[in-house]
Motif scaffolding. Sequence first.
Motif, PDB file in Angstrom:
ATOM      1  N   ARG A  59      38.436  42.985  33.456  1.00  0.00           N
ATOM      2  CA  ARG A  59      37.460  42.947  32.358  1.00  0.00           C
ATOM      3  C   ARG A  59      37.929  43.777  31.162  1.00  0.00           C
ATOM      4  N   VAL A 109      38.118  43.732  39.395  1.00  0.00           N
ATOM      5  CA  VAL A 109      37.155  43.234  38.411  1.00  0.00           C
ATOM      6  C   VAL A 109      37.138  44.149  37.191  1.00  0.00           C
ATOM      7  N   GLU A 110      37.087  45.451  37.421  1.00  0.00           N
ATOM      8  CA  GLU A 110      37.066  46.405  36.304  1.00  0.00           C
ATOM      9  C   GLU A 110      38.356  46.297  35.482  1.00  0.00           C
ATOM     10  N   GLU A 152      31.200  40.689  46.749  1.00  0.00           N
ATOM     11  CA  GLU A 152      32.579  40.525  46.282  1.00  0.00           C
ATOM     12  C   GLU A 152      32.880  39.065  45.969  1.00  0.00           C
ATOM     13  N   GLN A 164      32.489  34.938  39.426  1.00  0.00           N
ATOM     14  CA  GLN A 164      32.210  35.229  38.020  1.00  0.00           C
ATOM     15  C   GLN A 164      33.504  35.419  37.226  1.00  0.00           C
ATOM     16  N   GLN A 178      31.374  38.339  42.624  1.00  0.00           N
ATOM     17  CA  GLN A 178      32.179  38.939  41.549  1.00  0.00           C
ATOM     18  C   GLN A 178      33.414  38.090  41.258  1.00  0.00           C
ATOM     19  N   ALA A 226      36.213  45.434  43.448  1.00  0.00           N
ATOM     20  CA  ALA A 226      35.578  46.126  42.319  1.00  0.00           C
ATOM     21  C   ALA A 226      36.628  46.668  41.356  1.00  0.00           C
TER      22      ALA A 226
END
Length: 157
Positions: A93, A89-90, A125, A131, A128, A86
């Motif tokens: 992005r 990913v943050e 996960e 993606q 994610q 997580a």
Amino acid sequence: MIQLVRIDDRLLHGQVAYSWKGYLDYEAIVIASEVAVKDSLRQAAMKMAKPDGVRLAIRDIPEAIKLLQNPRIAHLKTFVVTDTVAGAVELLRQLPAGIALNIGGVQKQEFKEKVTPFTYLTTAEKIQLQQLEAAGTAIDFRLVPTDTPQKLGNLIN
């Protein structure tokens, strides 16, 4: 310049600090972790593990993003390490496109499935990461730079 984002739930330790230093020749390490920012003992251990002459910043995810977006550090070759999917990913992005993601050690926990001998992920996960890859992020799994990189698509269907 951000050279690499890495997921390793142990964050910064000797193997990560020195093997990746030789490969990336980084000048700074940014630890992006909600847990480490609140743990003074862990922070002290990471300060001891970092190579001499390398700058170290330990921030939570939002503060790490602000730091990494700061033009005053744009000239530094920077290695970013976070402890969760997580978090990665943050970060990815919010940061410029084209930054690769390396996934190292993620320990086995309840509801996590083995992806490699050193990485366990939940179904969420995995989605994610798929993606992120579909959006253009290069993702590989390896503990150290000399390991053969394993690609996400070969490990997760």
